[in-house]
Design an enzyme around this catalytic site. Sequence first.
Site, PDB file in Angstrom:
ATOM      1  N   CYS A  27       0.691  -1.193   0.030  1.00 26.29           N
ATOM      2  CA  CYS A  27       0.090  -0.043   0.097  1.00 26.29           C
ATOM      3  C   CYS A  27       0.772   1.188   0.063  1.00 26.29           C
ATOM      4  O   CYS A  27       0.515   2.279  -0.659  1.00 26.29           O
ATOM      5  CB  CYS A  27      -0.773  -0.049   1.350  1.00 26.29           C
ATOM      6  SG  CYS A  27      -1.732  -1.373   1.263  1.00 26.29           S
ATOM      7  N   HIS A  47       0.961   5.124  -1.120  1.00 21.85           N
ATOM      8  CA  HIS A  47       0.257   5.961  -0.218  1.00 21.85           C
ATOM      9  C   HIS A  47       1.216   6.410   0.991  1.00 21.85           C
ATOM     10  O   HIS A  47       0.546   6.658   2.053  1.00 21.85           O
ATOM     11  CB  HIS A  47      -0.927   5.461   0.104  1.00 21.85           C
ATOM     12  CG  HIS A  47      -2.088   4.961  -1.002  1.00 21.85           C
ATOM     13  ND1 HIS A  47      -2.597   5.956  -1.823  1.00 21.85           N
ATOM     14  CD2 HIS A  47      -2.409   3.960  -1.412  1.00 21.85           C
ATOM     15  CE1 HIS A  47      -3.454   5.417  -2.456  1.00 21.85           C
ATOM     16  NE2 HIS A  47      -3.441   4.179  -2.362  1.00 21.85           N
ATOM     17  N   ARG A  57     -13.161  -0.993  -2.585  1.00 22.50           N
ATOM     18  CA  ARG A  57     -12.090  -0.023  -2.794  1.00 22.50           C
ATOM     19  C   ARG A  57     -10.668  -1.058  -2.757  1.00 22.50           C
ATOM     20  O   ARG A  57      -9.637  -0.858  -3.387  1.00 22.50           O
ATOM     21  CB  ARG A  57     -12.050   1.201  -1.979  1.00 22.50           C
ATOM     22  CG  ARG A  57     -10.832   2.300  -2.606  1.00 22.50           C
ATOM     23  CD  ARG A  57     -11.290   2.661  -3.824  1.00 22.50           C
ATOM     24  NE  ARG A  57      -9.965   3.325  -4.472  1.00 22.50           N
ATOM     25  CZ  ARG A  57      -8.825   2.820  -5.014  1.00 22.50           C
ATOM     26  NH1 ARG A  57      -8.987   1.449  -4.785  1.00 22.50           N
ATOM     27  NH2 ARG A  57      -8.037   3.428  -5.602  1.00 22.50           N
ATOM     28  N   CYS A  59      -7.566  -2.007  -4.946  1.00 29.81           N
ATOM     29  CA  CYS A  59      -6.227  -1.813  -4.659  1.00 29.81           C
ATOM     30  C   CYS A  59      -5.240  -3.114  -4.987  1.00 29.81           C
ATOM     31  O   CYS A  59      -4.201  -3.141  -5.574  1.00 29.81           O
ATOM     32  CB  CYS A  59      -5.871  -1.332  -3.297  1.00 29.81           C
ATOM     33  SG  CYS A  59      -6.296   0.329  -2.768  1.00 29.81           S
TER      34      CYS A  59
END
Lengths: 222, 306
Positions: free
Chosen positions: B215, B219, B263, B267
């Site tokens: 991630c 991010h 969501r 990802c």
Amino acid sequence: MKIIALATAALLTLPAGSALAQQMQMQMKMQKPADKAATVSAAKVDAVIKAGLPAFPAPPEVWQPRLTPDETMKICAATHNDPPKAQLAAIEKAEKAKIEYPADNNYLGDWKKGEALAQSGYGLRFTDYPARRANGGNCYACHQLTKAEVSYGTIGPSLLGYGKLRDFKDSEVKVAYEKIYDSHVTFPCSLMPRFGANKVLSIEQIKDLVALLMSKDSPVNQ
Amino acid sequence: MYVMFASRNKALKTTPSRSGRPLREKNNPEDFTVIFRTVIFATCLAVAIPALAAAQDADAEKAVEKYRQMMKEDPWSNPGLLDADRGEALWKTPRGPNKVSLETCDLGKGPGKVDGAFAELPRYFADADRVMDLETRLLWCQEKIQGFEHAALITKPHPGGGQPVKDTGAIATWVANKSNGMTFAAKLDNPQEREIVALGEALFNRRSGPFDFACTTCHAEAGKRIRLQPLAHLAAPAGAKAVMGEWPAYRVSSTNVMTMQHRLVDCYWQMRLPAPEMGSELTVALIAYLTKNATGGEIAAPGLKR
């Protein structure tokens, strides 16, 4: 534009990956409230991954290796992509050993094919089976490469003028190949996929990308 | 170790999407340009090609921001509210084998109490002996109160592009909407809750798959973008607070409401990993970690996304 190109050149000569990672780690440290610390064992994380990711839609035995980080990825995740000096050499050595070079020592393919590869994000997602075409490199997702393509990402440094800034040197051609094949040799714990080492792209495809970066007539260097 | 699957790609068989994702590259960054251009047309802003790419990026971002502003000024124009209404009806209607409504479902503030419940989730639920986010709790209530089969609830739990959000998602949209104007205030301080937040952080940082993605690849830093799409700095409170309250959100590109559970599937698709199972500990852990980071952020659901 000249000023931007010069600034980019200056940035590229820095070990940008590790500097950014350092900055990231500092931010992460700052936002971690010490009193809320709770620990989770690696075994627990593995178990949660195996239970929560049902290895869909490909047959599980094919996808299982994806779920487990290798040694390099374990170090990178544990150190927020900023490994201590002692581990840098180990990563560089382990990753360097993975690189396969073109048999004829020719690193330059076709930049036009490279540009198409840089545009394509196709491949290896769970809707990409069975494969309908070759995997893409998706370089533009993270890098600026040409003046013509304005839809580029900024996770990686701008590569505009990459070859020109390096005087199109032969030694730099090989370095570019290694960076794409396995970026961790140059920047340990780089965020970039190991396109060659992970068998995402073939040697021929990587040569096409090297040509995009290093050919005099490539739009990258115009 | 990746040689094996790379060489066997062609032998793999297609399986229908369990996540409900249509078999096309909907969110490929290749498409982002197209989406942005559409939005620009929608806002009637003609963007000439400026000499500098940076100037054009700024223009594109301004155009999208203006679109968002227009939606904000007229919140009733958000199509996601239709799904919130559907969710309210689903909550109140007797359904399932037991033919009862969800009005006895305890979202953490007592049976049937919906106002402000989302603002305090995820939380530990003693009856289930686990931490649950909103959608996982709704699966639990539909299973335990209404008698739905768990396997049926988590099979194709998310809509494909153009399809309306599934029932659980519609209910989640309504429940989230009933915390609008409040701020994220999940305590996440008992041992189970603290453990799942730590687990979420470990998962957020874990790098794997053929692209070595975590991630954090997208991010963990502010001000970055994929193609022209700005990325949320979810590892930091400022970034998480700015966006978490917009989910569930109406997505213009897929013309439906997308929930946070959905969501996450997106990802993992982009990360070249398998789709996470709805309500799995993995999804709850990531949502708990993100919500913890978003503490104090305002809830404005359903939001509006590209």
